[in-house]
Design a protein around this motif. Structure first.
Motif, mmCIF file in Angstrom:
data_model
loop_
_atom_site.group_PDB
_atom_site.id
_atom_site.type_symbol
_atom_site.label_atom_id
_atom_site.label_comp_id
_atom_site.label_asym_id
_atom_site.label_seq_id
_atom_site.Cartn_x
_atom_site.Cartn_y
_atom_site.Cartn_z
ATOM 1 N N PRO A 50 -4.205 -3.160 -6.546
ATOM 2 C CA PRO A 50 -3.162 -2.914 -5.542
ATOM 3 C C PRO A 50 -1.762 -3.377 -5.951
ATOM 4 C CG PRO A 50 -5.126 -3.838 -4.519
ATOM 5 C CD PRO A 50 -5.336 -3.922 -5.994
ATOM 6 N N LEU A 51 -1.658 -4.336 -6.877
ATOM 7 C CA LEU A 51 -0.339 -4.835 -7.264
ATOM 8 C C LEU A 51 0.213 -4.153 -8.512
ATOM 9 C CD1 LEU A 51 -0.589 -8.703 -6.698
ATOM 10 C CD2 LEU A 51 0.297 -6.953 -5.150
ATOM 11 N N HIS A 52 -0.472 -3.151 -9.040
ATOM 12 C CA HIS A 52 -0.032 -2.509 -10.272
ATOM 13 C C HIS A 52 1.370 -1.910 -10.105
ATOM 14 C CE1 HIS A 52 -1.045 -0.568 -14.218
ATOM 15 N NE2 HIS A 52 0.006 0.152 -13.859
ATOM 16 N N THR A 54 0.883 6.255 -7.089
ATOM 17 C CA THR A 54 -0.335 7.012 -7.370
ATOM 18 C C THR A 54 -0.084 8.508 -7.283
ATOM 19 O OG1 THR A 54 -1.723 5.208 -6.549
ATOM 20 C CG2 THR A 54 -2.727 7.396 -6.651
ATOM 21 N N ALA A 55 0.745 8.888 -6.308
ATOM 22 C CA ALA A 55 1.046 10.316 -6.120
ATOM 23 C C ALA A 55 2.037 10.847 -7.143
ATOM 24 C CB ALA A 55 1.597 10.531 -4.717
ATOM 25 N N GLY A 56 2.650 9.961 -7.917
ATOM 26 C CA GLY A 56 3.603 10.398 -8.929
ATOM 27 C C GLY A 56 5.008 10.629 -8.419
ATOM 28 N N ALA A 104 0.825 -1.210 0.000
ATOM 29 C CA ALA A 104 0.000 0.000 0.000
ATOM 30 C C ALA A 104 0.862 1.265 0.000
ATOM 31 C CB ALA A 104 -0.930 -0.004 1.212
ATOM 32 N N ASP A 105 1.975 1.248 0.745
ATOM 33 C CA ASP A 105 2.873 2.403 0.759
ATOM 34 C C ASP A 105 3.454 2.656 -0.633
ATOM 35 O OD1 ASP A 105 2.487 2.606 3.501
ATOM 36 O OD2 ASP A 105 4.233 1.361 3.969
ATOM 37 N N ALA A 153 -3.201 -8.915 0.017
ATOM 38 C CA ALA A 153 -3.261 -8.333 -1.329
ATOM 39 C C ALA A 153 -2.805 -9.340 -2.379
ATOM 40 C CB ALA A 153 -2.409 -7.074 -1.388
ATOM 41 N N LEU A 154 -1.766 -10.088 -2.053
ATOM 42 C CA LEU A 154 -1.240 -11.077 -2.986
ATOM 43 C C LEU A 154 -2.207 -12.245 -3.158
ATOM 44 C CD1 LEU A 154 1.179 -11.658 -4.762
ATOM 45 C CD2 LEU A 154 2.367 -12.594 -2.765
#
Length: 542
Positions: A112-114, A56-58, A49-50, A272-273
């Motif tokens: 989430p794994l992108h 996501t924030a670039g 997630a981190d 997530a996995l």
């Protein structure tokens, strides 16, 4: 996939010695000047997630993250402490990361794994890399297609960083073996004390993920091969119900007990996995046993208060083999009670009654399943008999400390129509499942059973093999039921875990309990790559 208790008298774990052969991909990035200490790493202990939040924030790209892990592998896996956990790198890893960055830039993310780099155990088909089970016989075996679960990971946006070393043939070749060794990959080290063992057979995945060589990893298990290496590496490992995760494209031991599963530094990352790889596969004979195939978001079961009101049964007959581990387990029990659980002593009434029959089942199924995989995958060796001959011809490289008596015993077995096989299969499943775990859960209305997952890691010993003391995971493995190990502390600087076991398809509840326990204690500590442990100052280097 397998790490069986001593009660079966076959701790088939492979001999620790120097690598006979290194593939070019595994050794190409090894600078000779690196120090033995771990260099600073920008993504130390970073969770999925981190990392996803940064992308996501670039402020982070998948390419930059992938390159950082590749550099980390070069610095401490191939040089520095030389953990020797990664057997081969994916030559297309940066290309895959670039493509996922382009998708993100275009406004598409897969979940989430992108863009998250991960490592796979080297018994899982993943193009364009070899799939060898650590054997020199399959060092040039390049499957033409991904395993089903690898295809699911790619669909979820994961970057396949490479393959990890394992106990050769997933610990199913000799009774005198040492975990973490393969003829192709050599000996993997435990990152907490380099002269100690990483357990097996998912040895490389355990060491690599604990050492922050990737965000998460995939292991496989027949009996303990996710739970054991995860526990001794301070990781979370999830061994799913057989059939939840596809086995198609995985070099097999046992159609009854094999499964792949997540190995991660947190329950959240493991969840997530698991969400990404839990999918029905029409080619897996056990997938149909899951009555409801509706996709599950296991992250929705990360509930910090899940122990409140839970009923937990402690299987004390799975304790008593190592006093410091017992003391850690008592502290874990106290933590569960403090979090609101009712904890009672429990008993698996059939414990130990299936051992000999389990081994018989594995011998039959190994021959049948391996012959089918070799014949259907284009492997250079087409049968178990050919592998036995190859090992004999290359004994100096493949059998430096131990032989292949399990191979030979398996090759002598008949077909899966034999009455002896069918009786043993049905007996083991009944004793460990309905008459074992299910009976224990029902008797006291329990949510889960718990025990120490494993003793602390032992010194690697190529002469005598593994110094295996005991473990708590076997019943779930034989029953085909899920289990999850979560760090519960350290013994003289070496991690130990607690294993939660439940009935079939109870992964959501086990994740809830495991997450609540993890959040209450947060016991994981990253490794320091100590050369050894000092008896004068345990946990410090000599």
């Amino acid at each position: 996939m397998r790490h069986l208790p001593l009660a079966i008298a076959i701790a088939a774990l492979l001999a620790a010695c120097q690598p006979a052969t290194q593939t070019p991909a595994a050794s190409a990035t090894a600078p000779s000047h690196a120090s033995s200490a771990s260099p600073a790493f920008a993504f130390e202990e970073a969770g999925v997630a981190d990392l996803q939040g940064k992308m996501t924030a670039g402020t982070l790209t998948s390419r930059a993250l992938t390159q950082a892990y590749l550099d980390r592998i070069a610095a401490i896996d191939k040089a520095g402490p030389a953990l020797n956990s990664v057997i081969e790198l994916n030559p297309d890893a940066l290309k895959e990361a670039d493509a996922l960055d382009a998708e993100r830039k275009a406004g598409k993310t897969r979940g989430p794994l992108h863009g998250i780099p991960l490592l796979l155990k080297d018994n899982i088909d993943a193009t364009p890399m070899a799939n060898s089970a650590g054997s020199l016989a399959l060092a040039e075996h390049h499957p033409k297609a991904d395993a089903f679960l690898v295809a699911k990971l790619r669909d979820a946006g994961a970057v396949i960083l490479g393959k990890t070393n394992l106990s050769e043939w997933a610990n199913f070749r000799s009774t005198r073996a040492t975990s973490g060794w393969s003829g192709r990959g050599g000996q993997t080290k435990n990152p907490y004390a380099l002269d100690r063992n990483p357990c097996g057979s998912s040895s490389g995945t355990g060491t690599a993920i604990s050492a922050n060589l990737a965000a998460v990893g995939i292991g496989t298990e027949t009996d303990g091969s996710i739970i054991c290496p995860a526990a001794v590496a301070g990781l979370v490992g999830i061994k799913p119900t057989v059939g939840l995760v596809s086995r198609s494209g995985i070099i097999p031991i046992s159609v009854s007990q094999d499964t792949a599963g997540p190995m991660a530094r947190s329950v959240a990352d493991a969840a997530a996995l698991l969400t990404a790889i839990a999918a029905p596969d029409a080619n897996d004979p056990d997938a149909s046993e899951r009555k409801d195939a509706t996709p599950i978001d296991y992250a929705a079961h990360l509930k910090p208060d899940a122990l409140k009101g839970a009923r937990i049964g402690v299987v004390r007959k799975l304790m008593g083999y190592q006093p410091d581990t017992d003391a850690a387990m008592e502290r874990a029990i106290a933590a569960m009670k403090a979090a609101g659980a009712t904890v009672v002593d429990a008993e698996i009434p059939t414990l130990g009654q299936w051992d000999a029959d389990e081994f018989e089942v594995l011998l039959y199924e190994f021959k049948d399943g391996l012959n089918a995989y070799l014949a259907g995958s284009g492997a250079p060796q087409k049968s178990l008999a050919e592998l036995i001959a190859f090992n004999a011809q290359h004994a100096a490289q493949e059998m430096p400390f131990f032989a292949q008596e399990i191979f030979e015993q398996a090759n002598a077995k008949g077909p899966l129509t034999d009455a002896a096989y069918i009786a043993a299969r049905d007996k083991t499943r009944r004793l460990a499942g309905p008459d074992g775990i299910d009976a224990a859960l029902k008797k006291q209305n329990l949510d889960a059973l718990v025990a120490p997952a494993m003793s602390p890691a032992w010194p690697t010993d190529p002469v005598n093999g593994d110094h295996f003391l005991g473990a708590g995971y076997g019943a779930a493995a034989v029953a085909r039921y899920p289990s999850i190990t979560v760090p519960m502390g350290e013994v003289h600087g070496l991690p130990v875990g607690v294993v939660f076991m439940g009935t079939a398809w109870s992964e959501p509840r086990l994740i809830e309990l495991g997450y609540a326990f993890e959040q209450a204690g947060k016991a994981r500590k990253p490794p320091k790559f100590l050369p050894t442990l000092s008896p004068d100052n345990p946990g410090a280097a000599r």
